[in-house]
Design an enzyme around this catalytic site. Structure first.
Site, PDB file in Angstrom:
ATOM      1  N   ARG A  74       0.794  -1.117  -0.449  1.00 38.84           N
ATOM      2  CA  ARG A  74       0.018  -0.034   0.143  1.00 38.84           C
ATOM      3  C   ARG A  74       0.956   1.320  -0.131  1.00 38.84           C
ATOM      4  NH1 ARG A  74      -3.709  -2.385  -2.192  1.00 38.84           N
ATOM      5  NH2 ARG A  74      -6.179  -2.913  -1.030  1.00 38.84           N
ATOM      6  N   GLU A  95      -2.992   8.630  -5.375  1.00 35.25           N
ATOM      7  CA  GLU A  95      -3.763   7.278  -6.162  1.00 35.25           C
ATOM      8  C   GLU A  95      -4.153   8.453  -7.613  1.00 35.25           C
ATOM      9  OE1 GLU A  95      -3.780   3.779  -6.514  1.00 35.25           O
ATOM     10  OE2 GLU A  95      -1.795   3.491  -4.877  1.00 35.25           O
ATOM     11  N   HIS A 104      -1.296   1.308 -10.136  1.00 32.90           N
ATOM     12  CA  HIS A 104      -1.563  -0.089  -9.302  1.00 32.90           C
ATOM     13  C   HIS A 104      -1.952  -1.520  -9.919  1.00 32.90           C
ATOM     14  CE1 HIS A 104      -3.992  -0.317  -5.244  1.00 32.90           C
ATOM     15  NE2 HIS A 104      -3.805  -1.614  -5.417  1.00 32.90           N
TER      16      HIS A 104
END
Length: 326
Positions: free
Chosen positions: A236, A265, A284
């Site tokens: 993460r 993000e 991601h």
């Protein structure tokens, strides 16, 4: 519940997201309601016994939580569940499961790829190719390199297995040390992190985001690493202090980083990480193989059938720890 009684399932998606592939099979098993914000959750949740979450809008779910009068189980279609862990859910009797196992191998392949890219200097080769430049270099061997995997759960174990398969030496970091895991050379307790950082050639973050891991990789952690070490984060984003990472890269405290997750993000277009030659960036996507969305629905259905039969669910999350057991 009675097998003749159709359960109600609320599927929480993003506003611009298509229905999950395979949702017709879910509709065959119960009444399916869709929600995408607080207002639609407040309409859908009353009477719902099950939630399938594909979009983690924590504030909306937390705000609508008081109307979840019959909810028994929430399934998160991701390995990480940090976005779901608000106090009322943690303190409730509602079970939470995750998508553990779906992305493990794919993420491990990504990590192996990035380690080999660093060892064989592929980022520079691609830049040279783009500039039509022929420049011979010697590169590193991956065999014999020390790999530290922070988070020795199911994803970490797959990473260790692939790393060991090409002759690397994988060590793990977990809450407790263990010596009975054949995929690792050894698994060390959290307290040994800094000792292990000092000897690792590759440091892979595969841990969940919890209060204990948030900001774990900061100036102090980077100072403990070898100057030749590379950091790989598929866990993460907030586990890494990005400002401290950039400073460590600029000062040569570490040699490089491969990042699939970020504190913010999408990563802003003017972010300095984009321009750093010793950084590999991906949006991601480390675990997202072709067909992963249908695989998530199939996994939910398998657990749903267990729930409907009154059997024990798999991938149960310890809500206070914030992850499923390894």
């Amino acid at each position: 519940m009675s097998q003749n009684q159709k359960p109600i399932i609320t599927v929480l998606t993003a506003p611009d997201e298509d229905a999950p592939p395979g949702i017709e099979a879910v509709k065959a098993r119960g009444e399916v309601r869709f929600a995408w914000d607080e207002a639609t959750l407040r309409e859908a949740l009353p009477g719902s016994q099950v939630m399938m979450v594909t979009d983690f809008r924590t504030e909306a779910l937390e705000a609508a939580w008081p109307v979840a009068d019959k909810l028994e189980w929430i399934h998160a279609t991701s390995a990480g569940v940090d976005a779901l862990m608000f106090p009322a859910l943690i303190d409730s009797d509602v079970a939470v499961t995750n998508a553990r196992g779906i992305f493990d191998r794919s993420i491990a392949e990504y990590v192996l790829c990035t380690m080999l890219m660093f060892a064989k200097d592929f980022p520079r080769s691609m830049r040279l190719q783009a500039g039509h430049k022929w420049k011979h270099r010697d590169t590193e061997r991956a065999e014999g390199r020390e790999v530290l995997i922070v988070g020795a759960g199911s994803i970490g174990r797959q990473i260790a297995r692939l790393a060991r398969g090409i002759g690397m030496n994988p060590h793990g970091i977990a809450r407790r040390a263990r010596n009975d895991d054949d995929d690792f050379i050894a698994v060390h307790a959290n307290e040994q992190l800094f000792d292990q950082l000092a000897v690792a050639d590759y440091v892979v973050i595969a841990a969940p985001l919890t209060p204990q891991t948030e900001g774990l990789f900061d100036q102090k952690a980077f100072a403990a690493m070898k100057e030749s070490a590379r950091l790989i984060n598929i866990g993460r984003g907030p586990i890494v202090n990005t400002t401290d990472l950039i400073a460590a890269l600029n000062k040569g405290q570490i040699a490089g980083a491969a990042l699939d997750v970020f504190e913010e993000e999408p990563l802003p277009q003017d972010h300095p990480l984009w321009e750093m030659g010793n950084v590999i960036l991906t949006p991601h996507m480390s675990g997202d193989f072709i067909g992963w969305r249908r695989a998530l629905t199939d996994q939910f259905l398998e657990n749903f059938d267990r729930w409907h039969q009154g059997e024990e669910l798999f991938n149960n999350v310890d809500k206070k720890l914030g992850y499923a057991g390894s």
